[in-house]
Design a protein around this motif. Structure first.
Motif, PDB file in Angstrom:
ATOM      1  N   LEU A 103       1.776 -13.300  11.512  1.00 22.60           N
ATOM      2  CA  LEU A 103       2.251 -14.683  11.624  1.00 22.60           C
ATOM      3  C   LEU A 103       1.265 -15.650  10.978  1.00 22.60           C
ATOM      4  CD1 LEU A 103       4.220 -16.809  12.756  1.00 22.60           C
ATOM      5  CD2 LEU A 103       2.884 -16.768  14.881  1.00 22.60           C
ATOM      6  N   THR A 104       1.771 -16.494  10.102  1.00 29.62           N
ATOM      7  CA  THR A 104       0.991 -17.550   9.463  1.00 29.62           C
ATOM      8  C   THR A 104       1.540 -18.898   9.923  1.00 29.62           C
ATOM      9  OG1 THR A 104       0.531 -16.224   7.490  1.00 29.62           O
ATOM     10  CG2 THR A 104       0.332 -18.618   7.264  1.00 29.62           C
ATOM     11  N   VAL A 105       0.668 -19.771  10.443  1.00 25.47           N
ATOM     12  CA  VAL A 105       1.079 -21.092  10.919  1.00 25.47           C
ATOM     13  C   VAL A 105       0.583 -22.133   9.921  1.00 25.47           C
ATOM     14  CG1 VAL A 105       0.960 -22.759  12.803  1.00 25.47           C
ATOM     15  CG2 VAL A 105       0.986 -20.299  13.308  1.00 25.47           C
ATOM     16  N   GLU A 106       1.511 -22.889   9.353  1.00 20.85           N
ATOM     17  CA  GLU A 106       1.170 -23.868   8.324  1.00 20.85           C
ATOM     18  C   GLU A 106       2.251 -24.956   8.271  1.00 20.85           C
ATOM     19  OE1 GLU A 106      -0.526 -25.279   6.228  1.00 20.85           O
ATOM     20  OE2 GLU A 106      -2.282 -24.064   5.765  1.00 20.85           O
ATOM     21  N   LEU A 107       2.043 -25.926   7.400  1.00 22.40           N
ATOM     22  CA  LEU A 107       3.055 -26.938   7.147  1.00 22.40           C
ATOM     23  C   LEU A 107       4.213 -26.345   6.341  1.00 22.40           C
ATOM     24  CD1 LEU A 107       0.821 -29.999   6.161  1.00 22.40           C
ATOM     25  CD2 LEU A 107       1.790 -29.470   8.396  1.00 22.40           C
ATOM     26  N   SER A 108       5.377 -26.969   6.450  1.00 22.11           N
ATOM     27  CA  SER A 108       6.585 -26.442   5.806  1.00 22.11           C
ATOM     28  C   SER A 108       6.412 -26.243   4.306  1.00 22.11           C
ATOM     29  CB  SER A 108       7.773 -27.378   6.059  1.00 22.11           C
ATOM     30  OG  SER A 108       8.144 -27.386   7.418  1.00 22.11           O
ATOM     31  N   GLU A 109       5.808 -27.226   3.635  1.00 19.13           N
ATOM     32  CA  GLU A 109       5.676 -27.134   2.186  1.00 19.13           C
ATOM     33  C   GLU A 109       4.839 -25.929   1.772  1.00 19.13           C
ATOM     34  OE1 GLU A 109       5.304 -29.819   3.964  1.00 19.13           O
ATOM     35  OE2 GLU A 109       6.406 -31.501   3.067  1.00 19.13           O
ATOM     36  N   ARG A 110       3.727 -25.709   2.468  1.00 19.47           N
ATOM     37  CA  ARG A 110       2.859 -24.584   2.139  1.00 19.47           C
ATOM     38  C   ARG A 110       3.560 -23.260   2.408  1.00 19.47           C
ATOM     39  NH1 ARG A 110      -1.139 -22.845  -1.106  1.00 19.47           N
ATOM     40  NH2 ARG A 110      -1.685 -20.772  -0.366  1.00 19.47           N
ATOM     41  N   LEU A 111       4.275 -23.170   3.521  1.00 14.99           N
ATOM     42  CA  LEU A 111       4.988 -21.939   3.856  1.00 14.99           C
ATOM     43  C   LEU A 111       6.065 -21.634   2.817  1.00 14.99           C
ATOM     44  CD1 LEU A 111       5.362 -22.457   7.704  1.00 14.99           C
ATOM     45  CD2 LEU A 111       3.811 -20.872   6.551  1.00 14.99           C
ATOM     46  N   LYS A 127       5.939 -10.159   7.446  1.00 11.64           N
ATOM     47  CA  LYS A 127       5.075 -11.322   7.270  1.00 11.64           C
ATOM     48  C   LYS A 127       5.911 -12.592   7.377  1.00 11.64           C
ATOM     49  CE  LYS A 127       1.724  -8.877   4.394  1.00 11.64           C
ATOM     50  NZ  LYS A 127       0.981  -8.852   3.108  1.00 11.64           N
ATOM     51  N   ILE A 128       5.680 -13.306   8.485  1.00 13.86           N
ATOM     52  CA  ILE A 128       6.489 -14.477   8.806  1.00 13.86           C
ATOM     53  C   ILE A 128       5.593 -15.714   8.898  1.00 13.86           C
ATOM     54  CG2 ILE A 128       7.977 -15.550  10.545  1.00 13.86           C
ATOM     55  CD1 ILE A 128       9.301 -13.285   8.993  1.00 13.86           C
ATOM     56  N   GLY A 129       6.070 -16.818   8.357  1.00 12.90           N
ATOM     57  CA  GLY A 129       5.398 -18.103   8.513  1.00 12.90           C
ATOM     58  C   GLY A 129       6.169 -18.978   9.483  1.00 12.90           C
ATOM     59  N   ALA A 130       5.495 -19.917  10.113  1.00 10.98           N
ATOM     60  CA  ALA A 130       6.166 -20.827  11.042  1.00 10.98           C
ATOM     61  C   ALA A 130       5.376 -22.120  11.164  1.00 10.98           C
ATOM     62  CB  ALA A 130       6.329 -20.185  12.422  1.00 10.98           C
ATOM     63  N   ILE A 131       6.081 -23.219  11.318  1.00 12.05           N
ATOM     64  CA  ILE A 131       5.400 -24.465  11.643  1.00 12.05           C
ATOM     65  C   ILE A 131       4.904 -24.368  13.081  1.00 12.05           C
ATOM     66  CG2 ILE A 131       6.669 -25.849   9.987  1.00 12.05           C
ATOM     67  CD1 ILE A 131       8.491 -26.767  12.234  1.00 12.05           C
ATOM     68  N   ARG A 132       3.919 -25.206  13.415  1.00 10.13           N
ATOM     69  CA  ARG A 132       3.198 -25.045  14.679  1.00 10.13           C
ATOM     70  C   ARG A 132       4.099 -25.112  15.908  1.00 10.13           C
ATOM     71  NH1 ARG A 132      -2.173 -25.333  15.753  1.00 10.13           N
ATOM     72  NH2 ARG A 132      -2.547 -26.038  13.627  1.00 10.13           N
ATOM     73  N   THR A 133       5.064 -26.045  15.951  1.00  9.60           N
ATOM     74  CA  THR A 133       5.843 -26.219  17.173  1.00  9.60           C
ATOM     75  C   THR A 133       6.662 -24.984  17.542  1.00  9.60           C
ATOM     76  OG1 THR A 133       7.485 -27.383  15.813  1.00  9.60           O
ATOM     77  CG2 THR A 133       5.995 -28.729  17.143  1.00  9.60           C
ATOM     78  N   VAL A 134       7.166 -24.244  16.530  1.00  9.96           N
ATOM     79  CA  VAL A 134       7.931 -23.043  16.865  1.00  9.96           C
ATOM     80  C   VAL A 134       7.031 -21.822  17.052  1.00  9.96           C
ATOM     81  CG1 VAL A 134      10.072 -23.784  15.779  1.00  9.96           C
ATOM     82  CG2 VAL A 134       8.408 -22.530  14.444  1.00  9.96           C
ATOM     83  N   SER A 135       5.801 -21.898  16.535  1.00 10.62           N
ATOM     84  CA  SER A 135       4.907 -20.740  16.635  1.00 10.62           C
ATOM     85  C   SER A 135       4.378 -20.511  18.040  1.00 10.62           C
ATOM     86  CB  SER A 135       3.708 -20.915  15.683  1.00 10.62           C
ATOM     87  OG  SER A 135       2.816 -21.918  16.155  1.00 10.62           O
ATOM     88  N   MET A 136       4.436 -21.528  18.879  1.00 12.03           N
ATOM     89  CA  MET A 136       3.802 -21.439  20.193  1.00 12.03           C
ATOM     90  C   MET A 136       4.699 -20.832  21.259  1.00 12.03           C
ATOM     91  SD  MET A 136       1.850 -25.110  20.091  1.00 12.03           S
ATOM     92  CE  MET A 136       0.954 -24.821  21.614  1.00 12.03           C
TER      93      MET A 136
END
Length: 303
Positions: free
Chosen positions: A122-130, A92-101
């Motif tokens: 993959l979860t795409v969110e803002l850094s603080e939330r991740l 389970k990995i999170g990423a900000i939008r620019t690297v997720s694409m």
């Protein structure tokens, strides 16, 4: 205390209710309640606030859930190690939008060659939330922007550095940054993300107060506005990686351009440390292939 109780507790945390957990662990809601009560009895503390409906995890409960996720994961991987089974399950990995694409899909594909039985969430969110999700155990790790402080129990390791760049419509080719910002309206990235503040820092470095024409909260929409000729914007280099040749103009940044560092944040004690080390290495490789600089080895790393 046994693993069944821990699985049930995690299910309640994930679904938000005893009834939802019952469907996941294939028990009745009353049986779920009994398991939670037994767990609380063994711990000697209440982990739910039952004055609320449905009952909600209290602070002690959040702490127990984080520990439960780690115990369940460690036990699963221990069984695989003893039986000789290859690494499997869901990462389970999170990423900000620019690297997720672009970067993250490339890294996941390469990781499949190393861990063929592993799958990805993959979860795409803002850094603080991740960061909060990693701390709570909902994510194994996340790729986030550098932050002022790293919460206790987590570590952050940089994997790439990228500059912020002024981008303009293709018909402005040849114009410098100062002229573009004087003559063209500005499209602002408006979110609570650190990147928005860094963009304002870059505008200050350029010594301008641009005339605002639009705001947007995603980089793809900002790039689309620029390509359509609406105005100019400041974006991270990664945001224009997929822009068709000739669809935007990027004047030279000059010395002193603002950069941002991205890295992997994870719990300091993780049962998947080997897998996450592989992911960091592959991220650095993919970033270098995209023309993004490696982080300064002498720069501090949060702990």
């Amino acid at each position: 205390m046994d693993l069944r109780q821990l699985h049930t507790l995690i299910a309640v945390a994930d679904t938000g209710s005893f009834a939802g957990a019952a469907r996941i662990v294939h028990l009745t809601a009353s049986a779920v309640s009994q398991q939670i009560q037994a767990l609380e009895g063994e711990l000697g503390v209440a982990v739910f606030d039952r004055a609320k409906r449905p009952p909600q995890l209290n602070a002690k409960g959040e702490e127990v859930v984080r520990a439960a996720r780690q115990v369940v994961q460690i036990m699963a991987e221990t069984r695989m190690s003893i039986s000789g089974t290859r690494m499997s399950g869901v990462l389970k990995i999170g990423a900000i939008r620019t690297v997720s694409m672009r970067l993250v899909p490339r890294v996941f594909t390469r990781m499949r060659g190393i861990y063929p039985d592993l799958s990805f969430d993959l979860t795409v969110e803002l850094s603080e939330r991740l960061t909060l999700d990693v701390s709570a155990g909902r994510l194994d790790a996340a790729i986030v922007a550098e932050q002022v402080g790293v919460p206790a129990g987590l570590s952050w390791a940089p994997v790439l550095t990228e500059p912020l760049m002024l981008v303009a419509p293709p018909e402005t080719r040849g114009l410098d940054a100062a002229r573009l910002l004087r003559e063209w309206p500005f499209i602002r990235y408006e979110t609570g993300a650190p990147l928005a503040r860094q963009i304002e820092t870059e505008l200050s470095r350029l010594g301008v107060s641009p005339r605002l024409i639009a705001t947007a909260n995603t980089m793809p929409s900002i790039i689309g506005c620029v390509q359509a000729g609406l105005g100019v914007a400041v974006v991270p280099k990664m945001a224009i990686a997929d822009a068709p040749p000739g669809s935007i103009w990027c004047p030279p940044s000059g010395p002193g351009a603002v950069t941002r560092r991205l890295g992997v944040i994870q719990r300091q004690v993780s049962s998947r440390v080997r897998v996450l080390e592989s992911m960091r290495d592959l991220l650095s490789e993919a970033a270098a292939e995209s023309g993004l600089a490696a982080p300064d080895p002498g720069a501090p790393v949060g702990d």
